[in-house]
Design a protein around this motif. Sequence first.
Motif, PDB file in Angstrom:
ATOM      1  N   UNK A 196       0.511  -1.055  -0.009  1.00  0.00           N
ATOM      2  CA  UNK A 196      -0.028  -0.080   0.073  1.00  0.00           C
ATOM      3  C   UNK A 196       0.838   1.688   0.204  1.00  0.00           C
ATOM      4  N   UNK A 197       2.555   1.109  -0.127  1.00  0.00           N
ATOM      5  CA  UNK A 197       3.228   2.559  -0.440  1.00  0.00           C
ATOM      6  C   UNK A 197       3.011   2.247  -2.070  1.00  0.00           C
ATOM      7  N   UNK A 213     -17.360  -3.180   1.433  1.00  0.00           N
ATOM      8  CA  UNK A 213     -17.035  -4.524   2.379  1.00  0.00           C
ATOM      9  C   UNK A 213     -15.432  -4.317   2.926  1.00  0.00           C
ATOM     10  N   UNK A 214     -15.153  -3.212   2.751  1.00  0.00           N
ATOM     11  CA  UNK A 214     -13.474  -2.751   2.813  1.00  0.00           C
ATOM     12  C   UNK A 214     -12.963  -3.482   4.026  1.00  0.00           C
ATOM     13  N   UNK A 215     -11.475  -3.925   3.938  1.00  0.00           N
ATOM     14  CA  UNK A 215     -11.089  -4.309   5.567  1.00  0.00           C
ATOM     15  C   UNK A 215      -9.733  -3.741   6.231  1.00  0.00           C
ATOM     16  N   UNK A 216      -9.406  -2.565   6.457  1.00  0.00           N
ATOM     17  CA  UNK A 216      -8.871  -1.856   6.775  1.00  0.00           C
ATOM     18  C   UNK A 216      -7.147  -1.935   7.352  1.00  0.00           C
ATOM     19  N   UNK A 217      -7.496  -3.768   7.779  1.00  0.00           N
ATOM     20  CA  UNK A 217      -6.541  -4.605   8.386  1.00  0.00           C
ATOM     21  C   UNK A 217      -6.215  -5.382   7.169  1.00  0.00           C
ATOM     22  N   UNK A 253      -8.570   0.429  -7.035  1.00  0.00           N
ATOM     23  CA  UNK A 253      -7.379  -0.057  -6.907  1.00  0.00           C
ATOM     24  C   UNK A 253      -7.504  -0.148  -6.055  1.00  0.00           C
ATOM     25  N   UNK A 254      -8.053   1.056  -4.716  1.00  0.00           N
ATOM     26  CA  UNK A 254      -7.815   0.960  -2.855  1.00  0.00           C
ATOM     27  C   UNK A 254      -8.338  -0.515  -2.227  1.00  0.00           C
ATOM     28  N   UNK A 255      -9.686   0.259  -2.838  1.00  0.00           N
ATOM     29  CA  UNK A 255     -10.777  -1.034  -2.361  1.00  0.00           C
ATOM     30  C   UNK A 255     -10.426  -2.637  -2.739  1.00  0.00           C
ATOM     31  N   UNK A 256      -9.796  -2.868  -3.499  1.00  0.00           N
ATOM     32  CA  UNK A 256      -9.904  -4.427  -4.005  1.00  0.00           C
ATOM     33  C   UNK A 256      -8.508  -4.870  -3.079  1.00  0.00           C
ATOM     34  N   UNK A 268       0.569  -5.554   4.062  1.00  0.00           N
ATOM     35  CA  UNK A 268       1.984  -5.524   3.183  1.00  0.00           C
ATOM     36  C   UNK A 268       1.682  -3.814   3.034  1.00  0.00           C
ATOM     37  N   UNK A 269       2.752  -2.940   3.650  1.00  0.00           N
ATOM     38  CA  UNK A 269       2.740  -1.553   3.436  1.00  0.00           C
ATOM     39  C   UNK A 269       3.733  -1.622   2.719  1.00  0.00           C
ATOM     40  N   UNK A 270       5.458  -2.378   1.615  1.00  0.00           N
ATOM     41  CA  UNK A 270       6.608  -2.655   1.269  1.00  0.00           C
ATOM     42  C   UNK A 270       6.294  -4.216   1.248  1.00  0.00           C
ATOM     43  N   UNK A 271       6.526  -4.774   0.028  1.00  0.00           N
ATOM     44  CA  UNK A 271       6.389  -6.202  -0.636  1.00  0.00           C
ATOM     45  C   UNK A 271       7.085  -5.846  -1.564  1.00  0.00           C
ATOM     46  N   UNK A 272       8.009  -5.722  -1.873  1.00  0.00           N
ATOM     47  CA  UNK A 272       9.168  -5.118  -2.963  1.00  0.00           C
ATOM     48  C   UNK A 272      10.691  -5.662  -2.317  1.00  0.00           C
TER      49      UNK A 272
END
Length: 450
Positions: A42-43, A174-178, A245-248, A183-187
């Motif tokens: 989500x970064x 249906x959005x789940x914040x958790x 993209x944010x919602x998914x 993953x903040x930075x998965x690179x």
Amino acid sequence: MDKISAKSAHKMGVVALTLVTASNMMGSGVFMLPTNLAGIGYISLWGWFFTIIGVIAIALIFAKTSLLTPRNGGIVAYASDAFGPFVGFQTTVCYWISAWIGNVALLVAGIGYLSYFFPQLKDPTVGCVTAIVILWAFIALGSLGARVAGRAQSFTASCMLVVVLGIGIVGWFWFDPSMFSQVYNGTGKSDSSAIISAASIALWGFLGVESAVVSTGQVDCPERTVPKATVMGLLIASVCYVGSCTVIMGLVPHAELVNSSAPFADAARYMFGNTAGNIASALSIIACFGSISGWLILQSEGPRAGAQQGLFPQFFADVNKNDVPMKSLIFTGVLMSAVLMMTASPNLAKQFEVVILMSVFASLLPYMYALISLPIIMMSKKINRGPSFMFYSVMVVIGMIYSIFALLGSGTDSMFWGIVMMMFTIPLFCFVAAGRNKKGDDILYLDKKS
């Protein structure tokens, strides 16, 4: 007067052009962006932030230039005005390659989505033949004029908006914040590197922002229609991209999303069940193929402007009764069919990858030339003072910084093959110059004579 009315009857208005612009930007790219960005984390929201700022600057510059000098071919014509015939030729070639290769990618992606319902399309031969049949069906549709193609794409763009906006708006329930913050930075790389990667991916989603400008020759009242369609198309695409993209990312588990081939369909299934997922897949297929209509216009308008200036062979400018450069469309249709047949063979897949890498660079080079063209055109028209000139000069700087930033983020392979393509335009231009000299035309002064 009758001829003018007949031509106008085949041209697009502001609504159709706005939908074509938004649809060309989103195309099939929007349907895979959630998967691509989920791998970064989500970064990637920071990547969206920088990309939207850069693309807004680019869109404002394109719209302003179209107001100052409405021209068939749009950004590729402006490069010739500002820098002369060689840069105009180089820009036209690069944009033309980028446009028709992008259309090939749309066809391949569309067949991929379609194989969800018809598994036999996974066979390379069957998939290739189907893609070629669909391509020539859209070329036949394009022969009827931009208004007909625009109406067709208005319908398919509406299908895309139903899916993208539907998920992007209704999905918040249906959005789940958790889940979103898993993953903040998965690179596995630094945060700055991850943001650059996200911005580069996001940029490909906005390629096509110039659609309204390039399609000027197919537009009714371009002085008013083109700027409105450019800005409104960009706003629609921005809302759709960021929201969906944010919602998914907060709907589909991260481990599943990074491997998804249909993230919107998966999100619809999590919300409403399998039937909703199938409907979302079907609408995505329609939207994906529908983008082909708009890109066919783009891939013909650039060479058309080049031919009118004497930079491309004359047949690129020959039009039918509906004001459509059919010989140009047929020529590029043959090239696209050849590339589709090449990609049907697993042994030639690497060659297609090389062509795609070239198209990455090819799409950015015309952007940068067009950006720098605006202050040059403004100065030539004595509009080089006051707040307007300062504002657009700042926009040019922002757009250039972002374009270079995105170019560096696209990777060394893209830059290498892009430079190879640029070098190839030098001997090609020599042939053009030699041909004009034989006819008694001076290549250095073609704009004054054409």
